[in-house]
Design a protein around this motif. Structure first.
Motif, PDB file in Angstrom:
ATOM      1  N   HIS A  31      51.058 105.850  25.860  1.00 37.12           N
ATOM      2  CA  HIS A  31      51.804 106.481  24.871  1.00 37.12           C
ATOM      3  C   HIS A  31      50.693 107.932  24.681  1.00 37.12           C
ATOM      4  O   HIS A  31      50.085 108.023  24.065  1.00 37.12           O
ATOM      5  CB  HIS A  31      51.624 105.955  23.625  1.00 37.12           C
ATOM      6  N   HIS A  32      51.331 109.120  25.413  1.00 33.69           N
ATOM      7  CA  HIS A  32      50.698 110.039  25.590  1.00 33.69           C
ATOM      8  C   HIS A  32      49.046 109.971  25.720  1.00 33.69           C
ATOM      9  O   HIS A  32      48.929 109.821  27.051  1.00 33.69           O
ATOM     10  CB  HIS A  32      50.821 110.996  24.254  1.00 33.69           C
ATOM     11  N   LYS A  33      48.567 110.118  24.811  1.00 34.20           N
ATOM     12  CA  LYS A  33      46.749 109.963  25.064  1.00 34.20           C
ATOM     13  C   LYS A  33      46.259 108.625  24.859  1.00 34.20           C
ATOM     14  O   LYS A  33      45.063 108.448  25.156  1.00 34.20           O
ATOM     15  CB  LYS A  33      46.109 110.940  24.296  1.00 34.20           C
ATOM     16  N   ASN A  59      42.036 105.450  23.979  1.00 36.31           N
ATOM     17  CA  ASN A  59      42.246 106.913  24.451  1.00 36.31           C
ATOM     18  C   ASN A  59      42.023 106.634  25.995  1.00 36.31           C
ATOM     19  O   ASN A  59      41.159 106.245  26.557  1.00 36.31           O
ATOM     20  CB  ASN A  59      40.907 107.748  23.909  1.00 36.31           C
TER      21      ASN A  59
END
Length: 175
Positions: A31-33, A59
Motif C-alpha cells: 500500500h504505497h510505502k 515500511n
C-alpha cells in the motif's frame, strides 16, 4: 530432523477442524510505502485458507530486500523458519503439531550392543519432543522400558527426560 512443515493448530472459521497445512506460499500486498505479508495455510478439513501475519503495515524501506525476495519466491525454508519463530506464533495465536513431521537419524545400529552408551542428541530444528520418546526409538526400546531404566538409574542425563525439550542434550545408558 524435520521432514516437512508441521501442521498449524488453529480453529477453522468454516468448519470444525483445528489443523491447517502450510505449503510455504506467501501473499505480499503493498500500500504505497507500507507492506503486508502473510504465510498461507489450508484447512485440512474443508480447504479454507487462513493467513498468518508475517509483516503488518511495515515500511517498505525497513524490510530487508533479501526477505522481500524470499517472500516473493515462496521460499519453503523461510516458511519453516517463520513457523518456528515464537513471536509469529504468539502474534497469530497458533500452535504447531509435529506428529509425523520429523525423523530420527541415529547413524546406524552398531552402538546398541555396547555395555555403556554415551549419546549426544542434536536437534536440526526446534521440535518439541520428550527425550523418552527419542531414546525409545533410537535404542529400540519401549517407552515403559525407558521409564524403568530411568527409575533404576541405568539411564541418566543432566536434563529431565520426561519433559518436552527443543534443545540439544546428552544421556548415558548403562545395560
Amino acid at each position: 530432523m524435520p521432514t516437512c512443515l508441521p501442521l498449524v493448530l488453529r480453529r477453522c472459521h468454516a468448519c470444525a477442524s483445528e489443523r491447517f497445512r502450510a505449503h510455504g506460499k506467501f501473499r505480499v500486498n503493498a500500500h504505497h510505502k507500507l507492506i503486508d505479508a502473510w504465510l498461507l495455510a489450508l484447512c485440512t478439513g474443508c480447504g479454507a485458507t487462513t493467513k498468518l501475519t508475517v509483516l503488518e503495515r511495515a515500511n517498505v524501506r525497513s524490510v530487508p530486500s533479501e526477505l522481500l525476495d524470499r517472500l516473493h519466491a515462496n521460499d519453503p525454508v523461510l516458511a519453516a523458519e517463520l513457523l518456528q519463530d515464537p513471536v509469529l506464533r504468539r502474534r497469530n495465536r497458533i500452535g504447531l503439531d509435529w506428529d509425523g513431521a520429523w525423523r530420527l537419524d541415529t547413524g546406524g545400529t552398531d552402538h546398541l550392543d555396547r555395555e555403556v552408551i554415551d549419546v549426544a542428541v542434536r536437534f536440526a530444528a526446534r521440535i518439541p519432543l520428550r527425550p523418552v520418546r527419542l531414546i525409545a526409538e533410537g535404542c529400540g526400546l519401549s517407552r515403559a522400558e525407558v521409564g524403568r531404566l530411568i527409575g533404576e538409574g541405568s539411564l541418566v542425563s543432566a536434563v529431565r527426560l520426561n519433559a518436552r525439550l527443543t534443545g540439544d542434550f546428552t544421556f548415558t545408558l548403562k545395560r
